[in-house]
Design a protein around this motif. Structure first.
Motif: not given
Lengths: 334, 306
Positions: A303-308
């Motif tokens: 999720g964090v990677i997607n967001y970044l």
């Protein structure tokens, strides 16, 4: 309006003893909002937050399905699961099936949405036709496609045989089994995602397209330089939701070969399926909880990677051309 | 919400009525690829191909499910249904407790739907229209919980259900999903624009209590969103598989877990399995025909708002 409301409250503050009815009314105003939102927070605490935290506690113990809590073992379960070949195998399968479903699905859904985003005759009919597979439950989808992908008498191998092609070992080979399971997911969800993307496409101002067409941009060019940048937030939404769902895939691989937990060689055993096997077949709740927590961390990480990535893309190029194009469009309408 | 529905039809009408038939000047190329205004045969052809690929697996199941196991062995798949459907359905009824499972699924899905819609509307209304301390912080928590895969807490949840002695009971399936973060978020997003503050204030001026203001002002305004949330909650509850599989046993299943038993039998008759799949799909197909438009607008609204 607000002043009149205050006036009713003021006398209550000035008078030393407000009437019982007034007090009740003040209490009503103050307490009601909390009462209204309480069911959600109480239930979430009980069935969402507590189990998640308690999963971590269980993961620190030897814990058997029937015998219950055993010795405290600290992080030993984590150490063992992280060295477990089958855990990494399940993670590989999950990510492989996820990629095989997410990427083609997004591409086809985008294409479909672009098709639907035109002045079609019988608009509602076409939209409904796209959504048809969504009403077939995952269990029914798994049953239908499991039979279609049967190795001996399956529909697909029969048809391949008619063209003189060798049958594909859809269940015993790794990649074909991943393709088969991804096909189930794609079949059910592509149309659904196409409608989400379609909604975003319809929110793009039409004069943007008109001014681009006047500038001589063709349909393909308009799609890539206007449509795609404008619907990027929605694409990110689609990607994130399908990541959260895709990494927890269970029903399809479970039913693809009901006799085993993800194939005789675990060739399509996903992580949730491995968790299920660990908890309810091997009856090791401690290790199963460890797997649950590791998967939780992986999903958060994704999720964090997607967001970044999406923020990077958004700040890098999406904002500039679309804003410039919008300004150009404003100029033409003036 | 209404902007999507309102914006789209206008160009369609003008385009179809403005140019009744392709004139002699429009070449074959234009009719195939379509001009700027009207899509051509290519678009319809591709959409039709997609429709066929969506519908074919269902049709194929109906065909095989109405024949016998031998139909699977034919090198070219048969295209039309046979006369064996009711025999296969009888076999399904003998293998799994179909009606009990159907009843359980209806009951579970209905209870969850009523509860989710009710509690979500209540909380969504509070977040959208009432002032109280910590409102923004609490709303942020709701949004954050949407992204947490709470399904991974199944092991402690299972232990709790077993301690309570609820395993095997419908309550074990129903209770964990009585209200959802998505529902609260969805209702808040809808209600924040739909109810004018003046309406609430005038109801309060008339001496209505908070709950009667909610009942007489918020509920009527929330109805369209409640219907859509209800539809999707019902679908989600109906299709759930993992959790009912864990807490219910084979004697008291939901439709989904019962169906999966067909596939797991020692000797599998595929025409019976597929007849079961078709049978279980029928209720949702009826729902789709009746409420397909609402499903579509629900998905499209959720996308724009979410």
């Amino acid at each position: 309006m607000t002043t009149t409301l205050n006036r009713t409250a003021e006398p209550a503050a000035v008078k030393p003893k407000p009437t019982w009815k007034q007090r009740l009314s003040v209490f009503d105003v103050k307490a009601s909002p909390y009462l209204y939102i309480a069911p959600f927070f109480i239930l979430f605490a009980l069935v969402g937050l507590f189990p998640l935290v308690y999963t971590f506690v269980v993961s620190l113990f030897d814990w058997h399905l029937l015998k219950g809590q055993g010795d405290f073992v600290g992080l030993q379960n984590f150490a063992e699961v992280l060295q477990d070949r089958f855990f990494w195998n399940s993670l590989f399968n999950t990510v492989s099936i996820f990629l095989l479903s997410a990427i083609p699905q997004l591409a086809v859904a985008l294409f479909l949405a672009a098709m639907l985003d035109q002045n079609l005759r019988a608009r509602t009919f076409w939209r409904m036709s796209v959504l048809l597979p969504y009403v077939v439950t995952p269990v029914a989808v798994a049953m239908i496609f499991t039979n279609m992908f049967g190795e001996q008498y399956g529909l697909i191998n029969n048809v391949l045989g008619n063209f003189g092609l060798d049958p594909v070992m859809w269940k015993s080979d790794t990649l074909p089994s991943h393709i088969a399971i991804a096909t189930m997911v794609n079949w059910r969800w592509t149309g659904y995602n196409a409608l989400i993307l379609l909604a975003a496409m319809q929110a793009v101002p039409r004069d943007l397209y008109e001014s681009a067409a006047l500038d001589g941009a063709g349909a393909v060019r308009r799609f890539f330089s206007i449509t795609l940048p404008s619907i990027r937030p929605t694409m990110v939404f689609v990607v994130i939701t399908s990541t959260i769902g895709g990494l927890q895939i269970f029903t399809e691989p479970r039913l693809f070969d009901p006799a085993t937990a993800g194939g005789s060689q675990r060739q399509f055993q996903t992580t949730v399926l491995y968790l299920w096997e660990m908890a309810f077949q091997r009856q090791n709740f401690g290790k199963a909880s460890t797997i649950a927590w590791l998967l939780f961390l992986i999903i958060v990480l994704f999720g964090v990677i997607n967001y970044l990535i999406s923020r990077r893309i958004a700040t890098a190029d999406a904002a500039k051309p679309s804003r410039a194009a919008r300004r150009r469009a404003e100029r033409t309408t003036r | 919400m209404t902007t999507i529905e309102g914006a789209a039809p206008a160009p369609t009408d003008s385009a179809t009525s403005g140019t009744p038939a392709p004139g002699p000047s429009t070449g074959l190329r234009k009719r195939f690829f379509g001009s700027g205004e009207k899509p051509g045969f290519l678009t319809y052809g591709l959409l039709l191909a997609f429709l066929l690929s969506s519908a074919y697996p269902l049709w194929w199941s109906a065909v095989i499910g109405s024949r016998s196991n031998e139909a699977l062995g034919e090198t070219w798949p048969p295209l039309l249904p046979g006369g064996n459907f009711w025999t296969n359905v009888g076999e399904v009824f003998d293998t799994i407790p179909f009606w009990l499972a159907l009843g359980n699924s209806v009951l579970i899905s209905c209870i969850i739907t009523v509860s989710v819609v009710g509690f979500s509307t209540l909380a969504g209304y509070a977040f959208a229209k009432l002032r109280f301390k910590g409102r923004n912080g609490l709303m942020l928590m709701v949004v954050a919980t949407m992204a947490i895969p709470t399904q991974l807490g199944i092991i402690p949840l299972f232990m709790v259900m077993r301690t309570l002695g609820w395993t095997g009971e419908i309550g074990a399936v129903v209770v964990p999903t009585l209200v959802t973060a998505f529902g609260v978020f969805f209702m808040r997003q809808y209600l924040v624009d739909v109810i004018p503050d003046e309406l609430i204030e005038s109801a309060r001026m008339d001496g209505a209590s908070m709950i009667s203001t909610f009942w007489h002002v918020a509920i009527p305004a929330a109805r369209p969103a409640m219907a859509i949330l209800g539809l999707f909650t019902f679908m989600t509850a109906w299709t759930d598989f993992l959790w009912p599989l864990l807490v219910l046993d084979a004697g008291n299943p939901t439709l989904q877990t019962a169906l999966s038993q067909l596939q797991s039998a020692r000797y599998v008759d595929y025409s019976v399995v597929l007849a079961g799949a078709v049978l279980a799909t029928l209720p949702l197909l009826v729902l789709f025909v009746l409420a397909g438009k609402q499903l579509i607008s629900g998905i499209m609204q959720g996308a724009v708002k979410g």
